[in-house]
Every structure is written in structure tokens, then in C-alpha cells.
Design a protein around this motif. Structure first.
Motif, PDB file in Angstrom:
ATOM      1  N   HIS A  94       1.754  79.178  -3.442  1.00 46.22           N
ATOM      2  CA  HIS A  94       0.904  80.262  -3.940  1.00 46.22           C
ATOM      3  C   HIS A  94      -0.483  80.117  -3.359  1.00 46.22           C
ATOM      4  O   HIS A  94      -1.176  79.160  -3.722  1.00 46.22           O
ATOM      5  CB  HIS A  94       0.676  80.150  -5.448  1.00 46.22           C
ATOM      6  CG  HIS A  94       1.872  80.347  -6.274  1.00 46.22           C
ATOM      7  ND1 HIS A  94       2.243  81.567  -6.751  1.00 46.22           N
ATOM      8  CD2 HIS A  94       2.794  79.475  -6.728  1.00 46.22           C
ATOM      9  CE1 HIS A  94       3.340  81.427  -7.484  1.00 46.22           C
ATOM     10  NE2 HIS A  94       3.688  80.171  -7.484  1.00 46.22           N
ATOM     11  N   ASP A  95      -0.903  81.012  -2.519  1.00 48.34           N
ATOM     12  CA  ASP A  95      -2.310  81.117  -2.176  1.00 48.34           C
ATOM     13  C   ASP A  95      -2.921  79.778  -1.760  1.00 48.34           C
ATOM     14  O   ASP A  95      -3.940  79.345  -2.306  1.00 48.34           O
ATOM     15  CB  ASP A  95      -3.056  81.671  -3.415  1.00 48.34           C
ATOM     16  CG  ASP A  95      -4.433  82.180  -3.038  1.00 48.34           C
ATOM     17  OD1 ASP A  95      -4.652  82.457  -1.843  1.00 48.34           O
ATOM     18  OD2 ASP A  95      -5.295  82.268  -3.944  1.00 48.34           O
ATOM     19  N   VAL A  96      -2.253  79.123  -0.819  1.00 44.86           N
ATOM     20  CA  VAL A  96      -2.700  77.803  -0.390  1.00 44.86           C
ATOM     21  C   VAL A  96      -3.639  77.928   0.807  1.00 44.86           C
ATOM     22  O   VAL A  96      -3.280  78.544   1.803  1.00 44.86           O
ATOM     23  CB  VAL A  96      -1.491  76.920  -0.035  1.00 44.86           C
ATOM     24  CG1 VAL A  96      -1.922  75.695   0.752  1.00 44.86           C
ATOM     25  CG2 VAL A  96      -0.751  76.504  -1.300  1.00 44.86           C
ATOM     26  N   GLY A 115       3.359  74.522  -6.242  1.00 44.46           N
ATOM     27  CA  GLY A 115       3.022  75.394  -5.123  1.00 44.46           C
ATOM     28  C   GLY A 115       1.547  75.702  -4.955  1.00 44.46           C
ATOM     29  O   GLY A 115       1.186  76.521  -4.125  1.00 44.46           O
ATOM     30  N   ARG A 116       0.699  75.064  -5.746  1.00 43.22           N
ATOM     31  CA  ARG A 116      -0.746  75.293  -5.610  1.00 43.22           C
ATOM     32  C   ARG A 116      -1.458  73.993  -5.322  1.00 43.22           C
ATOM     33  O   ARG A 116      -1.077  72.950  -5.867  1.00 43.22           O
ATOM     34  CB  ARG A 116      -1.345  75.831  -6.913  1.00 43.22           C
ATOM     35  CG  ARG A 116      -0.835  77.168  -7.342  1.00 43.22           C
ATOM     36  CD  ARG A 116      -1.343  77.438  -8.757  1.00 43.22           C
ATOM     37  NE  ARG A 116      -0.506  78.412  -9.423  1.00 43.22           N
ATOM     38  CZ  ARG A 116      -0.735  79.731  -9.393  1.00 43.22           C
ATOM     39  NH1 ARG A 116      -1.775  80.209  -8.760  1.00 43.22           N
ATOM     40  NH2 ARG A 116       0.093  80.565 -10.000  1.00 43.22           N
ATOM     41  N   ILE A 117      -2.513  74.063  -4.542  1.00 44.99           N
ATOM     42  CA  ILE A 117      -3.360  72.889  -4.363  1.00 44.99           C
ATOM     43  C   ILE A 117      -4.251  72.788  -5.599  1.00 44.99           C
ATOM     44  O   ILE A 117      -4.977  73.723  -5.920  1.00 44.99           O
ATOM     45  CB  ILE A 117      -4.195  72.995  -3.078  1.00 44.99           C
ATOM     46  CG1 ILE A 117      -3.255  72.909  -1.868  1.00 44.99           C
ATOM     47  CG2 ILE A 117      -5.247  71.887  -3.022  1.00 44.99           C
ATOM     48  CD1 ILE A 117      -3.937  72.990  -0.534  1.00 44.99           C
ATOM     49  N   THR A 118      -4.149  71.683  -6.307  1.00 43.12           N
ATOM     50  CA  THR A 118      -4.883  71.577  -7.568  1.00 43.12           C
ATOM     51  C   THR A 118      -6.124  70.696  -7.445  1.00 43.12           C
ATOM     52  O   THR A 118      -7.021  70.786  -8.275  1.00 43.12           O
ATOM     53  CB  THR A 118      -3.994  70.995  -8.683  1.00 43.12           C
ATOM     54  OG1 THR A 118      -3.443  69.764  -8.222  1.00 43.12           O
ATOM     55  CG2 THR A 118      -2.873  71.944  -9.043  1.00 43.12           C
ATOM     56  N   ASP A 119      -6.165  69.836  -6.431  1.00 39.78           N
ATOM     57  CA  ASP A 119      -7.269  68.887  -6.376  1.00 39.78           C
ATOM     58  C   ASP A 119      -7.245  68.193  -5.016  1.00 39.78           C
ATOM     59  O   ASP A 119      -6.250  68.256  -4.302  1.00 39.78           O
ATOM     60  CB  ASP A 119      -7.073  67.833  -7.484  1.00 39.78           C
ATOM     61  CG  ASP A 119      -8.375  67.124  -7.868  1.00 39.78           C
ATOM     62  OD1 ASP A 119      -9.441  67.529  -7.374  1.00 39.78           O
ATOM     63  OD2 ASP A 119      -8.302  66.174  -8.655  1.00 39.78           O
ATOM     64  N   GLN A 120      -8.343  67.553  -4.661  1.00 43.79           N
ATOM     65  CA  GLN A 120      -8.339  66.691  -3.483  1.00 43.79           C
ATOM     66  C   GLN A 120      -9.363  65.584  -3.658  1.00 43.79           C
ATOM     67  O   GLN A 120     -10.287  65.707  -4.452  1.00 43.79           O
ATOM     68  CB  GLN A 120      -8.603  67.486  -2.207  1.00 43.79           C
ATOM     69  CG  GLN A 120      -9.948  68.178  -2.175  1.00 43.79           C
ATOM     70  CD  GLN A 120     -10.196  68.829  -0.821  1.00 43.79           C
ATOM     71  OE1 GLN A 120      -9.969  68.234   0.213  1.00 43.79           O
ATOM     72  NE2 GLN A 120     -10.651  70.063  -0.836  1.00 43.79           N
TER      73      GLN A 120
END
Ligand SMILES: Nc1ncnc2c1ncn2[C@@H]1O[C@H](COP(=O)(O)OP(=O)(O)OP(=O)(O)O)[C@@H](O)[C@H]1O
Ligand SMILES: [Mg+2]
Lengths: 213, 245
Positions: free
Chosen positions: B28-30, B223-228
Motif C-alpha cells: 500500500h502506497d510504499v 504492506g506499509r512501511i511503518t518505521d525506519q
């Protein structure tokens, strides 16, 4: 590790002057173990009083000029210490476990976000240790082993977080109402709390929670 | 304020598999940027979209929506032949099941992509042997895949992906079958290739110790990037001595 056993370990390699012991101690442990170099001479005095080391030379000096050697009792003490498992019964991550358990009960707290905050912190620490390992001389065994130990310890905590995350997700998914089939494929919006759908669980660890220090 | 485009850029990429009841929103929207010389690790639970992200970044699959740019060039506007060249010359892949060609020896598996690129067989073999050597496989060069252990096959796949100055290496669990010493050797090699040969790597792993070799770690969930991770100021801070009480 205590300065006491560090001194015995250094002396097990051969007799040495106090000053030299202090330097050796600093060189070997300074990078990895936070021990107080200032304690070297008083520790040697106490070891001598207990008959674990013996000395000769400048009787009343501060210890720097004395020649120390390990006694038989000292060697025995060192051997016993090496084989004695350290106390691992109180895990250092108690506080983290407690925070995650509490997050489960706090209305509006997103447990997965709480878990991720800790996960990120741990992984960032691991990145720093790994950079140290990458830059280290491969022949520097004591640094390499100490860094590995730290990495494995942090890794275990991350894995606990991953397992907790997955377990909570499964329980919440099971608890989701059956008349919303979309819930299975559509992930919850990131800021939705998972708490509401969780059965209230008693905080059974209360008794065991210690305030550290 | 960059003066050159990032090597890989994903802009609002989504990927949906199947239709209707069978529909799966894998991404989703990555959005994701990896610079030249950077090593990025991707962590996340099983089924969170890590492999999907990698195949889309590697141009092996098209996103349902969003854009993929390699070296600043949009893949959507790229002719087929140019994409094929990109896959052959620029990108090295290590898949979850590191498919080596069974009829070729370890050395031949590694040298094949170089020869396909027009390098002479002699030169390609020298480069292949050097790559195998770097992964502790100097004595296995003449073995066929079925004569290698799982971990050895994996290292051959890594040698094949990194040989010949690839600009981008995409690795999916590159150390799955490796013990911690060999896993570390793989990550060390990838990271030094990024730093010394200006390679870019995106590495999927569930292992935090291996991920910690990366310059940046991206966390993906549903499916989403949540953190880095945020790069540390300097690792030296860990080594300052605090005297015990
Ligand atoms: N070709 C496909 N058709 C339908 N669904 C797919 C396809 N490929 C992947 N998926 C689904 O997309 C989601 C993401 O898959 P993906 O392989 O990217 O996960 P992953 O993060 O790599 O997991 P793992 O850690 O288990 O390898 C999963 O739910 C998967 O079932
Ligand atoms: Mg995968």
C-alpha cells in the motif's frame, strides 16, 4: 565482573607490578567492560589481606611499586569463579516486558506502536555494535566476542518483541467480529488501538515487578 | 538537495494480487529511496510484502499503481529491451530459493551473467573465482549445485549476484540457510561492496543481527512501511567507559 577477579586473572599469567596491572587492566577492559580503574590498588590490598595474592617490595607504598603474585588460594578462587554461572534469574528486560503488558491495558495505546518503538531502539543499538565489529581488527578477539555477546542479547529481545507482536495480532484477529470478512485482508489503520478487541487480562506479573536500583 | 538521482526510488507503489474475493493488497502506497552506496535492510513479519517490494524494485514485476525509478529513469517509460539490459547488467538478484542452474558448476553459475554480458570466458572465470574466494568457496568452484550444501549454494547465489560491478543488488533472506559466521560473512561482503564499489543493496531479512549491517533499516507491516531506523551519530558512544559503583 569485578575488579577482584580481573586482577586474579591478570596475575594468573605471571607476577606483575601494581602499576603494570593497572595499565593492563585498563588496556584489556577499557573498551568493553565499564570497570573502575581507580579501584585497582585498593582491590589488590584486599586480595592480599584475604591471602589470594602475595606481594613483595615497597611495604608502605601505594601498590604501584609492589610486585604481586597469585597464591594457591587465589588460583582456586579464580577457577571457582570462572565456573560459577552468573545470576541470570532476573532478566534485564523486565521493564520492557512490563511496558508491553501495560500497553495492552492502557485504553488508546497502540501496542504494536509501543512494540515498534522498542524494536527500533534495539535495532539501532545493534547497528552501532555491528559498526564497531566491522571496524575492529579481526584479531582483537576480546572485542569481537564481547560485541557478539551484546548483539545476541539484544537480538533475543527483538525476537521476543516479534513474537509478542505476532501473538497479539493473532489473538486480536481471532477476537474480531465474524461479520466483517474484510478485517482478514484489510489491515487496521495504523493508529487504531488494538486494545478494545482484547479481553481484559489480569496483570499477573505485578507481584514480580521490581523497581530496579 | 541531491545533485544526482537516487539509484532506486519507489513512489507511492501499491500492489494488488488477484481480484474480488481473492484480492490481496500486498503493498500500500510504499515510497522508498535508496542512494548509491547505501545498504538498506527490510524487516517485517511473514506475508508483510517484503518479497513483493523487492521484485517490484527489481523490475521483475510491475506495480498496480505508483512508479519505480532506477537511476532517475522511470521504468514505465522504458522500452522492453532497455529493461532487460537493466536486469542483466545493473541488477543482481538473490532469491529466497536461490535458483542455481543445475547443469553448471559453482564457478560457471557465477561467471554466466558476465559472459552473457560479453565478457570473455577467461576473464569471467577469473572474476567468478575471486567472488567465490571471498565467500570461502575456493574449494567448491568445480562442484555442481547438487554437490553443495544448502549454505554453500546460497553463497554461490550471492557471488553470482555481486560479481561484475552490479550497481544494485536485491537479496531476499540471503542468509536463510547460513550459520551466524557465514551469515555475517555475507553481510560484511555486501556492505563493503556498497562502500567500496558504490553498489546499492536492498536486503530482506527477519534476522535483526544481519539487518544491523545495513545503513538503514525499514520496517514493513501489512504492506506499509511503518518505521525506519535513524542513523546513529557515531558508534563510539557505546565504548565510553562508565565506572561501575
Ligand atoms: N503471486 C501472488 N498472488 C497472490 N498473492 C500473492 C502473490 N505473491 C504474494 N502474494 C501475497 O502477498 C502478500 C505479501 O507476500 P510477500 O511474498 O511479499 O511476503 P513476505 O513479506 O516476503 O513474506 P515472507 O517473510 O514469508 O517471505 C502475502 O499475503 C502473499 O500471500
Ligand atoms: Mg518473502
Amino acid at each position: 565482573m569485578s575488579v577482584r577477579h580481573a586482577m586474579l586473572a591478570l596475575l594468573s599469567e605471571g607476577s606483575s607490578y601494581g602499576l603494570h596491572l593497572r595499565e593492563e587492566f585498563e588496556a584489556r577492559t577499557g573498551d568493553v567492560w565499564p570497570l573502575n580503574v581507580g579501584q585497582v590498588y585498593t582491590t589488590l590490598q584486599r586480595l592480599e589481606r584475604d591471602g589470594l595474592v602475595a606481594s613483595e617490595g615497597d611495604e608502605d607504598g601505594p601498590g604501584a611499586q609492589k610486585m604481586f603474585r597469585i597464591t594457591q588460594d587465589g588460583a582456586r578462587e579464580l577457577d571457582t569463579w570462572l565456573r560459577t554461572p552468573p545470576d541470570l534469574s532476573s532478566p534485564p528486560r523486565d521493564e520492557l516486558v512490563m511496558k508491553v503488558l501495560i500497553a495492552l491495558r492502557v485504553p488508546g495505546a497502540s501496542v504494536s506502536e509501543v512494540i515498534q518503538a522498542h524494536r527500533r531502539y534495539l535495532v539501532e543499538l545493534m547497528q552501532q555494535w555491528t559498526r564497531i565489529k566491522e571496524d575492529a581488527d579481526p584479531a582483537d578477539l576480546s572485542l569481537g566476542l564481547a560485541v557478539d555477546a551484546e548483539l545476541f542479547r539484544l537480538d533475543a529481545v527483538v525476537r521476543w518483541l516479534d513474537a509478542a507482536d505476532a501473538r497479539i495480532k493473532r489473538v486480536t484477529a481471532d477476537a474480531a467480529p465474524a461479520d466483517t470478512p474484510a478485517a482478514a485482508t484489510t489491515p487496521a489503520p495504523p493508529h487504531t488501538s488494538v486494545i478494545e478487541s482484547l479481553p481484559r487480562m489480569p496483570l499477573t506479573t505485578n507481584r514480580k515487578v521490581r523497581t530496579r536500583r | 538537495m541531491r545533485n544526482h538521482p537516487p539509484l532506486v526510488e519507489l513512489r507511492a507503489v501499491s500492489k494488488t494480487y488477484g481480484q474480488g474475493h481473492a484480492e490481496v493488497h500486498a503493498l500500500h502506497d510504499v515510497s522508498l529511496v535508496a542512494d548509491t552506496g547505501e545498504m538498506v535492510a527490510v524487516m517485517g513479519p511473514s506475508g508483510s510484502g517484503k518479497s513483493t517490494l523487492l521484485t517490484i524494485a527489481g523490475t521483475l514485476e510491475d506495480p498496480t499503481s505508483g512508479q519505480v525509478l532506477i537511476g532517475g529513469q522511470s521504468l514505465a517509460s522504458m522500452p522492453r529491451s532497455a529493461k532487460a539490459r537493466l536486469r542483466r547488467q545493473t541488477i543482481g538478484y538473490v532469491f529466497q530459493d536461490f535458483n542455481l542452474l543445475p547443469g553448471l558448476t559453482a564457478a560457471e553459475n557465477v561467471s554466466l551473467p558476465l559472459e552473457l554480458d560479453g565478457m570473455s570466458a577467461r576473464k569471467a572465470r577469473v572474476a567468478a573465482l575471486r567472488a567465490l574466494d571471498g565467500l570461502g568457496l575456493e574449494n567448491r568452484a568445480g562442484h555442481f549445485p547438487d554437490q553443495l550444501s544448502g549454505g554453500e549454494r546460497q553463497r554461490v547465489a550471492i557471488a553470482r549476484a555481486t560479481v561484475g560491478q552490479r550497481k544494485l543488488v536485491l537479496a531476499d533472506e540471503p542468509s536463510g540457510a547460513l550459520d551466524s559466521v557465514n551469515g555475517e560473512a555475507v553481510m560484511r561482503l555486501l556492505h563493503s561492496a556498497c562502500k567500496n564499489n558504490a553498489m546499492t543493496a536492498i536486503v530482506v531479512t527477519h534476522d535483526a543481527q544481519l539487518a544491523s549491517w545495513a545503513d538503514r533499516i525499514i520496517f514493513i507491516r501489512d504492506g506499509r512501511i511503518t518505521d525506519q531506523t535513524i542513523p546513529a551519530v557515531g558508534p563510539e558512544s557505546l565504548l565510553t567507559v562508565e565506572p561501575e559503583k
